[in-house]
Scaffold this active site. Structure first.
Site, PDB file in Angstrom:
ATOM      1  N   LYS A   1       0.854  -1.186   0.000  1.00  0.00           N
ATOM      2  CA  LYS A   1       0.000   0.000   0.000  1.00  0.00           C
ATOM      3  C   LYS A   1       0.892   1.238   0.000  1.00  0.00           C
ATOM      4  O   LYS A   1       1.702   1.431   0.911  1.00  0.00           O
ATOM      5  CB  LYS A   1      -0.893   0.010   1.237  1.00  0.00           C
ATOM      6  CG  LYS A   1      -2.007   1.039   1.173  1.00  0.00           C
ATOM      7  CD  LYS A   1      -2.957   0.731   0.015  1.00  0.00           C
ATOM      8  CE  LYS A   1      -4.400   0.869   0.381  1.00  0.00           C
ATOM      9  NZ  LYS A   1      -5.278   0.455  -0.718  1.00  0.00           N
TER      10      LYS A   1
ATOM     11  N   THR B   1      -3.853  -4.997   0.623  1.00  0.00           N
ATOM     12  CA  THR B   1      -3.221  -3.701   0.847  1.00  0.00           C
ATOM     13  C   THR B   1      -4.104  -2.811   1.713  1.00  0.00           C
ATOM     14  O   THR B   1      -3.597  -1.940   2.437  1.00  0.00           O
ATOM     15  CB  THR B   1      -2.891  -3.001  -0.481  1.00  0.00           C
ATOM     16  OG1 THR B   1      -4.096  -2.680  -1.169  1.00  0.00           O
ATOM     17  CG2 THR B   1      -2.007  -3.883  -1.349  1.00  0.00           C
TER      18      THR B   1
ATOM     19  N   ARG C   1      30.623  32.029  -9.196  1.00  0.00           N
ATOM     20  CA  ARG C   1      29.257  31.726  -9.607  1.00  0.00           C
ATOM     21  C   ARG C   1      28.396  31.460  -8.375  1.00  0.00           C
ATOM     22  O   ARG C   1      28.887  31.184  -7.281  1.00  0.00           O
ATOM     23  CB  ARG C   1      29.215  30.501 -10.526  1.00  0.00           C
ATOM     24  CG  ARG C   1      29.607  29.210  -9.842  1.00  0.00           C
ATOM     25  CD  ARG C   1      29.334  27.991 -10.720  1.00  0.00           C
ATOM     26  NE  ARG C   1      29.729  26.748 -10.045  1.00  0.00           N
ATOM     27  CZ  ARG C   1      29.440  25.522 -10.506  1.00  0.00           C
ATOM     28  NH1 ARG C   1      28.767  25.379 -11.642  1.00  0.00           N
ATOM     29  NH2 ARG C   1      29.834  24.458  -9.837  1.00  0.00           N
TER      30      ARG C   1
ATOM     31  N   GLN D   1      30.552  18.223  -7.683  1.00  0.00           N
ATOM     32  CA  GLN D   1      31.040  16.910  -7.272  1.00  0.00           C
ATOM     33  C   GLN D   1      31.932  17.021  -6.027  1.00  0.00           C
ATOM     34  O   GLN D   1      31.831  16.210  -5.106  1.00  0.00           O
ATOM     35  CB  GLN D   1      31.827  16.241  -8.412  1.00  0.00           C
ATOM     36  CG  GLN D   1      30.958  15.768  -9.574  1.00  0.00           C
ATOM     37  CD  GLN D   1      30.756  16.812 -10.646  1.00  0.00           C
ATOM     38  OE1 GLN D   1      30.838  18.020 -10.381  1.00  0.00           O
ATOM     39  NE2 GLN D   1      30.506  16.367 -11.863  1.00  0.00           N
TER      40      GLN D   1
ATOM     41  N   HIS E   1      20.709  25.991 -11.591  1.00  0.00           N
ATOM     42  CA  HIS E   1      21.476  27.012 -12.295  1.00  0.00           C
ATOM     43  C   HIS E   1      20.884  28.413 -12.087  1.00  0.00           C
ATOM     44  O   HIS E   1      19.673  28.614 -12.193  1.00  0.00           O
ATOM     45  CB  HIS E   1      21.508  26.703 -13.789  1.00  0.00           C
ATOM     46  CG  HIS E   1      22.134  25.380 -14.109  1.00  0.00           C
ATOM     47  ND1 HIS E   1      23.456  25.097 -13.855  1.00  0.00           N
ATOM     48  CD2 HIS E   1      21.608  24.246 -14.661  1.00  0.00           C
ATOM     49  CE1 HIS E   1      23.727  23.859 -14.245  1.00  0.00           C
ATOM     50  NE2 HIS E   1      22.625  23.324 -14.722  1.00  0.00           N
TER      51      HIS E   1
END
Length: 284
Positions: free
Chosen positions: A12, A57, A169, A212, A240
């Site tokens: 469920k 369920t 940035r 990363q 971005h």
């Protein structure tokens, strides 16, 4: 060529349960989205339609509600373990149970008044089978942004590359993190708060040359500060922020005005685990 039934499970999904604790004038609130998945000796229902081994369920849904009342909810990991253990112990046909939970936050406005928190969502996934028990805690939609101290340059280029290199940035992401606990005997609330704090601190304090690099710093910080965590898996979408060209209006734009682009976006994913440890894919 023969045809056989492969791996299967059923359950469920997304049972919404809200539990109000009324032990005094100051109420407590828990708001969960609970999904149950079960597997075991269920070939007959697929192959012949024999449902003798199938726990409906709808019964799974009712169990979530009944357990919320009978035992309370407490921390989501506790609640998930209680449910998963019940399904495996109570049903001879069920050998494996997974309970996944999203917990939605509410801010207290008074003794019995609350405001829904629009921030990150706490998660957990509990697995119980004959081999043991595993708990993976987590958080999703933890939105973080550094307005500087982020660069991206020196990357591979080919004839389709148009992205300019940058030494300054905006770095923004919506963190989805899951971490495997080394024991089910854990202070769940303290562990969750500690891991979340470590993730946020590492993001804020890392001078980033790539998302990363930030991902690894976040996972490493968790393992350094939280000994109960065995492995961390992270998914970091790169939200971005694109510099707006204001030259047509006679204005310069020294990294001050951006458009927040929702798609497409880079998606950085990875895991960080203790040296010598094997990844536990089954728990995740």
């Amino acid at each position: 060529m023969g045809i056989v039934l492969g791996a299967n499970q059923y359950g469920k999904a997304e049972t919404r349960v809200v539990r109000v604790v009324r032990d005094g004038p100051r109420h407590e609130l828990r708001d969960l989205n609970v999904s149950v998945a079960l597997s075991g000796d269920l070939d007959a229902t697929h192959l012949t339609g024999d449902n003798a081994a199938v726990l409906p369920t709808d019964t799974q849904k009712n169990t979530v509600y009944a357990f919320a009342k009978r035992y309370g909810i407490g921390e989501p990991e506790e609640f998930g373990l209680r449910l998963a253990r019940h399904f495996v112990a109570a049903q001879p046909s069920i050998r494996w149970a997974r309970v996944t939970i999203e917990q939605y936050g509410w801010q207290r406005l008074g003794p019995h008044s609350f405001q829904r928190d629009g921030g990150a969502t706490r998660t957990c996934a509990v697995t119980v089978d004959g081999a043991g028990e595993a708990v993976v805690s987590g958080v999703t939609d933890l939105v973080l942004l550094n307005s500087t101290d982020s660069e991206f340059w020196g990357y591979a280029k080919d004839e389709y590359t148009t992205l300019p290199e940058t030494k300054d940035r905006v770095l923004a992401t919506a963190v989805s993190a899951r971490w495997l606990l080394s024991s089910v005997d854990t202070d769940w609330a303290a562990s969750y708060d500690g891991v979340r704090a470590a993730l946020v601190a590492a993001f804020a304090q890392t001078y980033s040359l790539s998302l990363q690099q930030t991902l690894y710093a976040m996972g490493r910080r968790v393992l350094e500060e939280r000994p109960e965590v065995a492995e961390v898996r992270l998914a970091l979408p790169n939200k971005h922020h694109l510099l707006v060209d204001l030259a047509p209006f006679g204005l310069d734009n020294p990294n001050e005005v951006f458009v927040a682009a929702d798609r497409p976006y880079g998606l950085i994913e990875g895991s960080v685990l203790r040296e010598g440890a094997a990844a536990n894919d089954g728990a995740f």
